[in-house]
Design a protein around this motif. Structure first.
Motif, PDB file in Angstrom:
ATOM      1  N   THR A  74     128.891 -17.596  -0.318  1.00  0.00           N
ATOM      2  CA  THR A  74     129.929 -16.622  -0.588  1.00  0.00           C
ATOM      3  C   THR A  74     130.735 -16.442   0.696  1.00  0.00           C
ATOM      4  N   ASP A  77     134.913 -11.638   2.128  1.00  0.00           N
ATOM      5  CA  ASP A  77     135.794 -10.932   1.195  1.00  0.00           C
ATOM      6  C   ASP A  77     135.100 -10.582  -0.108  1.00  0.00           C
ATOM      7  N   SER A  78     133.990 -11.233  -0.397  1.00  0.00           N
ATOM      8  CA  SER A  78     133.356 -11.102  -1.708  1.00  0.00           C
ATOM      9  C   SER A  78     132.086 -10.251  -1.684  1.00  0.00           C
TER      10      SER A  78
END
Length: 228
Positions: A74, A77-78
């Motif tokens: 990932t 931002d996630s």
């Protein structure tokens, strides 16, 4: 991959010991370098055995290894938080580090700094009473000359890092250059870190001051965990 310094067994022990701190559901920063790679490989085996984690790589190299090991990835931002980051060091003194031997220190500092816990993995050859290793600077290409002049003003000796297997300089994953700066023994890492950060054109420096929560120092016989 940089493999200088301690034995492979010491690096393996440090990396695998730090990987044991990772629990189900965690977001993990995946460091760059030969010792951090042992932690990533250990995490890959744990994922294969059923551990549910997501990794955030700190370089193209660490991303490639994580993908090979089957670790789901990932990005910052996630996720809401990074639970733990595991990364290596070129040298450490107390809780202060110099990183950047692999040219990934800008992304490493972003991920390591975002983590709730930052675990450093190293072998005894990286330990010293004071930081003396050259400090890498990632710099914008247009600022190479001006940054080098400013480093000399600060008492350092700058040198552009040249690539080992191609003509020309090392280019980072961010498209920038690396200047290695020799300062000798660094009496005040925090002060030097502030001075280097203030130089126009410096994207990031390799001084990680007071960031480490634990340093897992591997030997051929085991691991010593030093807590800051």
């Amino acid at each position: 991959m940089k493999t200088t310094g301690g034995s492979d067994e010491a690096k393996r022990n440090a990396g695998e010991n730090a990987a044991e701190a990772v629990e189900d559901g965690m977001v993990v920063g995946l460091g760059t370098g030969s010792t951090a790679a042992y932690a990533t490989r250990a995490l890959g085996r744990m994922v294969d055995a059923g551990l549910d984690i997501r990794g955030i790589p700190t370089s193209f190299q660490s991303r490639q290894l994580a993908q090979e090991e089957g670790i789901p990835l990932t990005d910052l931002d996630s996720v809401e938080t990074v639970d733990v980051a595991i990364d290596g060091a070129d040298q450490f003194a107390g809780g202060d580090l110099i990183k950047g031997g692999g040219g990934a220190h800008a992304r490493e500092k972003i991920v390591d700094g975002a983590a709730e816990r930052f675990l450093v993995v190293a072998d005894p050859s990286k330990a010293d009473e004071r930081l003396t290793h050259p400090v890498p600077l990632e710099v914008l290409p247009a600022a190479r000359t001006t940054v080098a002049d400013e480093v000399r003003r600060l008492g350092g000796e700058p040198s552009l890092r040249e690539a080992a297997h191609k003509d020309g300089p090392v280019v980072t994953d961010n498209g920038n250059l690396v200047i290695d700066c020799e300062f000798g023994a660094i009496d005040s890492p925090a002060e030097l870190a502030c001075e280097l950060s203030a130089l126009p054109g410096v994207v990031e420096h390799g001084l990680f001051v007071g960031m480490a929560d634990e340093i897992h120092v591997g030997t051929d016989d085991g691991v010593e965990v030093r807590r800051s």
